[in-house]
Design an enzyme around this catalytic site. Structure first.
Site, mmCIF file in Angstrom:
data_model
loop_
_atom_site.group_PDB
_atom_site.id
_atom_site.type_symbol
_atom_site.label_atom_id
_atom_site.label_comp_id
_atom_site.label_asym_id
_atom_site.label_seq_id
_atom_site.Cartn_x
_atom_site.Cartn_y
_atom_site.Cartn_z
ATOM 1 N N LEU A 1 39.795 28.006 51.325
ATOM 2 C CA LEU A 1 41.097 28.173 51.979
ATOM 3 C C LEU A 1 42.122 28.825 51.053
ATOM 4 O O LEU A 1 42.095 28.664 49.836
ATOM 5 C CB LEU A 1 41.629 26.838 52.501
ATOM 6 C CG LEU A 1 41.959 25.702 51.543
ATOM 7 C CD1 LEU A 1 43.306 25.882 50.868
ATOM 8 C CD2 LEU A 1 41.962 24.387 52.312
ATOM 9 N N LYS B 1 31.370 30.085 45.231
ATOM 10 C CA LYS B 1 32.829 29.973 45.178
ATOM 11 C C LYS B 1 33.417 30.769 44.019
ATOM 12 O O LYS B 1 34.355 31.547 44.199
ATOM 13 C CB LYS B 1 33.226 28.495 45.081
ATOM 14 C CG LYS B 1 34.706 28.253 44.871
ATOM 15 C CD LYS B 1 35.537 28.849 46.004
ATOM 16 C CE LYS B 1 37.001 28.910 45.655
ATOM 17 N NZ LYS B 1 37.730 27.713 45.904
ATOM 18 N N LEU C 1 43.716 44.766 48.134
ATOM 19 C CA LEU C 1 43.800 46.048 47.459
ATOM 20 C C LEU C 1 45.271 46.446 47.363
ATOM 21 O O LEU C 1 45.626 47.605 47.272
ATOM 22 C CB LEU C 1 43.019 47.104 48.264
ATOM 23 C CG LEU C 1 42.537 48.326 47.484
ATOM 24 C CD1 LEU C 1 41.540 47.914 46.411
ATOM 25 C CD2 LEU C 1 41.885 49.338 48.424
ATOM 26 N N CYS D 1 44.306 29.136 41.319
ATOM 27 C CA CYS D 1 42.861 29.375 41.491
ATOM 28 C C CYS D 1 42.350 30.629 40.786
ATOM 29 O O CYS D 1 41.581 30.540 39.835
ATOM 30 C CB CYS D 1 42.536 29.435 42.976
ATOM 31 S SG CYS D 1 43.051 27.943 43.831
HETATM 32 C C1 UGA Z 1 42.467 31.999 46.555
HETATM 33 C C2 UGA Z 1 41.364 32.573 47.449
HETATM 34 O O1 UGA Z 1 41.884 33.673 48.202
HETATM 35 C C3 UGA Z 1 40.829 31.504 48.401
HETATM 36 O O2 UGA Z 1 39.755 32.029 49.170
HETATM 37 C C4 UGA Z 1 40.341 30.314 47.565
HETATM 38 O O3 UGA Z 1 39.862 29.265 48.397
HETATM 39 C C5 UGA Z 1 41.498 29.792 46.732
HETATM 40 O O4 UGA Z 1 41.962 30.837 45.864
HETATM 41 C C6 UGA Z 1 40.972 28.643 45.918
HETATM 42 O O5 UGA Z 1 40.099 28.853 45.065
HETATM 43 O O6 UGA Z 1 41.334 27.495 46.211
HETATM 44 P P1 UGA Z 1 45.062 31.457 46.908
HETATM 45 O O7 UGA Z 1 45.078 31.059 45.464
HETATM 46 O O8 UGA Z 1 45.723 30.595 47.914
HETATM 47 O O9 UGA Z 1 43.550 31.626 47.408
HETATM 48 O O10 UGA Z 1 45.773 32.874 46.967
HETATM 49 P P2 UGA Z 1 45.378 34.361 47.429
HETATM 50 O O11 UGA Z 1 45.822 34.589 48.801
HETATM 51 O O12 UGA Z 1 43.969 34.636 47.097
HETATM 52 O O13 UGA Z 1 46.312 35.195 46.443
HETATM 53 C C7 UGA Z 1 46.124 35.108 45.040
HETATM 54 C C8 UGA Z 1 47.106 35.989 44.307
HETATM 55 O O14 UGA Z 1 46.728 37.337 44.436
HETATM 56 C C9 UGA Z 1 48.561 35.894 44.761
HETATM 57 O O15 UGA Z 1 49.387 35.835 43.605
HETATM 58 C C10 UGA Z 1 48.778 37.198 45.520
HETATM 59 O O16 UGA Z 1 50.116 37.618 45.458
HETATM 60 C C11 UGA Z 1 47.865 38.130 44.747
HETATM 61 N N1 UGA Z 1 47.399 39.305 45.501
HETATM 62 C C12 UGA Z 1 46.651 39.157 46.627
HETATM 63 C C13 UGA Z 1 47.692 40.568 45.037
HETATM 64 O O17 UGA Z 1 48.356 40.747 43.995
HETATM 65 N N2 UGA Z 1 47.234 41.668 45.723
HETATM 66 C C14 UGA Z 1 46.495 41.542 46.835
HETATM 67 O O18 UGA Z 1 46.104 42.579 47.418
HETATM 68 C C15 UGA Z 1 46.193 40.255 47.310
#
Ligand code: UGA
Length: 457
Positions: free
Chosen positions: A153, A209, A255, A265
């Site tokens: 999630l 994971k 991307l 995470c």
């Molecule tokens: C992430 C994973 O997406 C989940 O699938 C996983 O379950 C979770 O970690 C976990 O291990 O519990 P999350 O940490 O909630 O989820 O956040 P994301 O939506 O993955 O975003 C992570 C970071 O990447 C954020 O800081 C976001 O701003 C950044 N991001 C995301 C970017 O800089 N560019 C993007 O294109 C997408």
């Protein structure tokens, strides 16, 4: 089914509420009594869209209860989910103390057959070690089996990701049909709705994971590495990313160039995974994850550099407004927040920094008391020498840049995230520096037709 969920943080509280919503009898377990008291009243102790509604519903029907007693949990549950945190240790490896303590507390009370299912993100091999511990400590011995079903999630979408996941992973020891059957029963509604299920061994389940999070982090750092190159030649990484996204083999998700990834995470998981691979003698295979991490950290440094430049080369006496404190929109989580890392670095270098975030201010205040905080986006911009857009909350996109220009000391925007209409900002008199869209540097090397490289000065 009677289920317990041990650990009621972002993952566990959501999982408990969703399992109750699927019709199970659920007991959430956490040592933090303040947290369990809030949850028992149907109030989530953190912001997660949609959670309050199903939490209230679960508590209201009596299907969802909370406790701090492991003895009660053992007595109640046919299946126990482990959803405690596995934070990063100073050496980069995962800290498994909450997990071993949960199993250590629960196991001695297990007097009848049950399944213990890990959901936390762990280094490969953890499930096997915990299986040994469970066998040794549970009075019921081998009748308490251990399985692994990692959670995918995303914060901000936790409820929908739990109730409509992309896939379910069921990791169980060889020949352990009982655990697999119990998990299929728990997830029956999801399996019937067509959610793909991968049943596999424990090690593969753990690896799925960490591999998923590593891939996502790599994709973000890939586009941010392209941003570095774009900055060197004056190209536009936003357009580059859009063009790549049209290739369905590449896809546009994750991307998005910008300030890079943070949160509880992705950063810790890639470090933990690389460290674990080294322990296993497979360090070279994951050496690239160190670079993925390095690219990500450099984005924060680059943003600080852009801000210093926008402020005329010095931060002394400069007032900087920061929009965003959460590590991404849709959450109040500030763990490893890129926005706050930048804010703190600017403060460290002598600037006055004032931060606004729609949800994460309370958490930010506790962790970064040296920063100033404002109660609105406009108030954070008031009297500033530069305004930084660091978490892409939708409300920032709705701010009218024209009247704002009259309230700042200098109309300079440094943009680290998508979501602002920069033509509109420029039209309203702002100068805009954007990550990944630099001016060509004068020392840019120009490849010559004979294959040698000249420096264009
Ligand atoms: C992430 C994973 O997406 C989940 O699938 C996983 O379950 C979770 O970690 C976990 O291990 O519990 P999350 O940490 O909630 O989820 O956040 P994301 O939506 O993955 O975003 C992570 C970071 O990447 C954020 O800081 C976001 O701003 C950044 N991001 C995301 C970017 O800089 N560019 C993007 O294109 C997408």
């Amino acid at each position: 089914m009677r289920i317990t969920v041990i650990g009621c943080g972002y993952l566990g509280a959501t999982h408990a509420a969703c399992m109750a919503d699927l019709g199970h009898e659920v007991l959430g377990v956490d040592v933090d009594q303040e947290k369990t008291a809030a949850l028992a009243e149907g109030r989530p102790p953190f912001f997660e869209p949609g959670l309050a509604r199903i939490l209230e519903r679960g508590v209201g029907t009596g299907r969802l209860r909370f406790t701090d007693s492991y003895a009660d949990a053992a007595e109640f549950g046919e299946l126990h989910f482990l959803a405690v945190g596995t934070p990063q240790r100073p050496d980069g490896r995962a800290d498994l103390r909450q997990l071993t303590s949960a199993v250590g507390e629960l196991a001695p009370h297990l007097r009848r057959p049950c399944v213990v299912v890990g959901k936390s993100t762990v280094p490969v091999g953890t499930a096997e070690a915990l299986t040994g511990m469970l066998r040794q400590l549970a009075p019921v011995g081998g009748a308490a089996s251990l399985a692994w079903s990692p959670e995918f999630l995303r914060e901000g979408h936790a409820v929908e990701d739990t109730l409509r996941p992309d896939r379910l992973v069921i990791g169980r020891a060889e020949g352990d049909t009982r655990s697999a059957a119990a998990l299929r029963e728990v997830y029956r509604a999801l399996v019937l709705a067509g959610v793909p299920t991968v049943e596999t061994d424990l090690a593969t389940a753990e690896l799925i994971k960490t591999a998923a999070n590593s891939f996502l982090a790599t994709k973000i750092s890939f586009i941010n590495a392209m941003a570095e190159v774009c900055e060197a030649v004056g190209a536009d990484v936003g357009q580059l990313a859009d063009a790549l996204a049209h290739d369905s083999r590449i896809g546009g998700q994750f991307l998005q160039p910008g300030l890079g990834f943070g949160g509880g995470c992705l950063p810790k998981d890639i470090r933990g995974f690389a460290a674990r691979a080294e322990e296993l003698g497979a360090g070279r295979a994951l050496a690239f994850l160190r670079e993925v991490d390095g690219i990500n950290v450099r984005r924060r440094e680059r943003l600080v550099e852009l801000t210093v430049r926008a402020c005329g080369g010095t931060l002394d006496g400069r007032r900087i407004g920061v929009w965003g404190a959460a590590f991404k929109p849709g959450t109040d989580d500030i763990r490893d927040s890129p926005a706050l890392a930048v804010a703190a670095a600017l403060r460290e270098r002598g600037a006055e920094v004032v931060v606004y975030d729609p949800r994460a201010l309370d958490n930010a205040r506790k962790t970064f008391p040296g920063l100033e905080y404002a109660e609105s986006a406009t108030a954070a911009a008031e009297g500033t020498d530069a305004l930084l857009h660091l978490t892409e909350w939708r409300e920032f996109g709705a701010v009218d840049p024209a009247p704002l220009a009259a309230r700042v000391r200098a109309a300079r925007l440094v943009d680290g995230r998508p979501g602002l209409d920069l033509d509109r900002w420029r039209g309203a008199g702002w100068t805009c520096d954007v990550l990944g869209r630099g001016e060509p540097r004068p020392e840019t090397a120009v490849p010559s037709p004979d294959g040698k490289t000249e420096v264009d000065v």
